[in-house]
Design a protein around this motif. Sequence first.
Motif, PDB file in Angstrom:
ATOM      1  N   LEU A 163      23.858 -10.446  24.205  1.00 45.74           N
ATOM      2  CA  LEU A 163      24.379 -10.549  25.562  1.00 45.74           C
ATOM      3  C   LEU A 163      25.855 -10.905  25.654  1.00 45.74           C
ATOM      4  O   LEU A 163      26.429 -10.833  26.751  1.00 45.74           O
ATOM      5  N   GLU A 164      26.492 -11.276  24.553  1.00 43.61           N
ATOM      6  CA  GLU A 164      27.889 -11.708  24.643  1.00 43.61           C
ATOM      7  C   GLU A 164      28.817 -10.500  24.744  1.00 43.61           C
ATOM      8  O   GLU A 164      28.648  -9.493  24.055  1.00 43.61           O
ATOM      9  N   ASN A 165      29.803 -10.612  25.617  1.00 43.91           N
ATOM     10  CA  ASN A 165      30.765  -9.551  25.874  1.00 43.91           C
ATOM     11  C   ASN A 165      32.125 -10.191  26.092  1.00 43.91           C
ATOM     12  O   ASN A 165      32.370 -10.830  27.118  1.00 43.91           O
ATOM     13  N   HIS A 166      33.009 -10.053  25.094  1.00 39.57           N
ATOM     14  CA  HIS A 166      34.340 -10.653  25.169  1.00 39.57           C
ATOM     15  C   HIS A 166      34.260 -12.163  25.449  1.00 39.57           C
ATOM     16  O   HIS A 166      35.017 -12.711  26.248  1.00 39.57           O
ATOM     17  N   LEU A 216      38.917  -6.859  33.729  1.00 39.41           N
ATOM     18  CA  LEU A 216      39.555  -8.147  34.005  1.00 39.41           C
ATOM     19  C   LEU A 216      39.594  -8.450  35.493  1.00 39.41           C
ATOM     20  O   LEU A 216      40.640  -8.727  36.080  1.00 39.41           O
ATOM     21  N   ARG A 217      38.404  -8.434  36.114  1.00 35.58           N
ATOM     22  CA  ARG A 217      38.341  -8.733  37.540  1.00 35.58           C
ATOM     23  C   ARG A 217      37.005  -9.377  37.878  1.00 35.58           C
ATOM     24  O   ARG A 217      35.998  -9.182  37.187  1.00 35.58           O
ATOM     25  N   LEU A 252      39.380 -17.898  34.318  1.00 31.56           N
ATOM     26  CA  LEU A 252      38.943 -16.787  35.149  1.00 31.56           C
ATOM     27  C   LEU A 252      39.039 -17.109  36.642  1.00 31.56           C
ATOM     28  O   LEU A 252      38.897 -16.205  37.478  1.00 31.56           O
ATOM     29  N   ARG A 253      39.287 -18.362  36.988  1.00 26.10           N
ATOM     30  CA  ARG A 253      39.432 -18.708  38.398  1.00 26.10           C
ATOM     31  C   ARG A 253      40.645 -17.994  38.982  1.00 26.10           C
ATOM     32  O   ARG A 253      41.608 -17.694  38.288  1.00 26.10           O
ATOM     33  N   ASN A 254      40.592 -17.737  40.277  1.00 18.81           N
ATOM     34  CA  ASN A 254      41.760 -17.108  40.891  1.00 18.81           C
ATOM     35  C   ASN A 254      42.856 -18.146  41.136  1.00 18.81           C
ATOM     36  O   ASN A 254      42.729 -19.307  40.727  1.00 18.81           O
TER      37      ASN A 254
END
Length: 599
Positions: free
Chosen positions: A494-497, A565-566, A549-551
Amino acid sequence: MTSKIEDYALIGDLQTCALVARDGSIDWMCVPRFDSPACFAALLGTPDHGRWKLAPAEPVRDVQRRYRDDTLILETTFETAGGRVRVVDFMPLRTDAIDLMRIVEGVEGRVPMRMDFSIRFDYGSIVPWVRAVDERGIRGIRAIAGPDTVFLRADVPLRGENFTTVAEFEVAAGERVAFDLTWTESHHPHPSREDPHAALIHLEQFWRDWSSRCTYDGKWREAVMRSLITLKALTYAPTGGIVAAATTSLPEQIGGVRNWDYRLCWLRDATFAIYALLGGGYTEEAIAWREWLVRAAAGLPEELQIMYSIRGERHLTELEIPWLPGYEGSAPVRVGNAAFKQYQLDVYGEVMDMLHLTRKLDLPPSDDAWRVQSALMRFLESGWKEPDEGIWEVRGPRRHFTHSKVMAWVAFDRAVSAVEKFALKGPVERWRAMRDEIRAEILEKGFRDDVNAFTQFYGSPNADASLLMLPALGFIAADDPRMIGTIAHIRAQLENHGLLHRYPTSETIDGLPPGEGTFLLCTFWLADTLALSGRYEEAEEIFERLLALRNDVGLLSEQYDPVALRQLGNFPQAFSHVGLINTAQNLRRQDGPSRHRQQ
């Protein structure tokens, strides 16, 4: 074109909220409650579906945003060739009507401004009648259709243009121009006018007082404080219910169909939210959330739902809104949520665990809590054996999900503890025997030797990130070889980047086309589990990755696309911010929520 999800900021009045984009456009607002129809719905369509844009009329060189200290008052500063101007957006706490106020402040030079105001009721489907008003201190416009009336008052002249109300003006350094939108029911008299500048002072004091109660003093205080404010903003003050998110139908994959309404209250969020609120020092909010849950869950135990409305309503019929094209074309747009009809075994364990927690933490007792719990346990004595739709609310066939069975074990374990530790009355010998029976079955059928891991459901080789919670639930130690193998299996599948998906999506499992982003809460759970096993440096590295990852104003959605990246999914997501708060506590290497919950 609609702004990216991470380009929005949240303002609210503790009964509803609005999303403000970096370009100064308010693209989402529901009135009078979080779960009411939207009067600005451009988020899920186009400007023709309703928005309120307030921004410079000349090209913008730079945009900077922030919340004013530890408040829900948003400041957006635009820089142009002519100078700099600040837009202050906020919603005063409600009295007799809903107010959304915007104050334009000249900072430097002279900046030409333009306002475009398109009010559309019922998710963008109704264009109201609009007329100018100049009476009882109200100077501006009135828009009315059906049950809804909106007044827009302004310090500058307004005019109509192509079914939109516009204003053009200039602001020089030191000047201020105020706008005030007020919603009320159409049969009510005109609301009294509140001065925006005085309202701003009062609201700032409220948030400063509220934020000063925060007891978290660790290295991530800024992130924790913003997450606590976000949870407060997503709380419906009259009942204490916390909505899962401010929006509906923001997609889990751009162009996909996994678009759900999250403006509802899920029972499984309860224990996590209680820990987050209490960990921040907010006992009153935790008690209000518990009381909402006890009221909502009252009734026949076999009719317990996984979610309710913010007021406790049970009928949450799912409908599609065909006139909205969806966020970046992600259709359908849905309101309501058909998953309320699902059988999800884990919610029984979550309710039992949360109410057990409130006793452990010496919260004032609830007279009805044990009555509700006893009824749930009578049903669960047979109900735990049935397959269910699981924590991820799959729309495929029911299965014997391992996480669901573990939560049934949690329910019996907490019931036994309630009798043994708090002298409550119940058939403890029978409950203890059933607890042992469930555990034995999980160890036999939920763990597969060939993959050395607990798996998604009995007989499946698939990983499921929900199984990361097993140590925190007290089912198995974090350093047990079977749990170590489970962590490795989850990361391998399940890991992705560096971020985790929930489970391998496929039509055979969940009845929907495959594909979604990584699920932020699951990655917080990974950090929690690693911390429990003593791998603090690795856990902290994952936590810092999530914080990044916070805005720009500290908000998180439900999911993240690590390739594009969104942010993805509904926004802001309470569960993501709950995860942030709890993981920050767990990484203090003290008695964090994960250690406390397993005891």
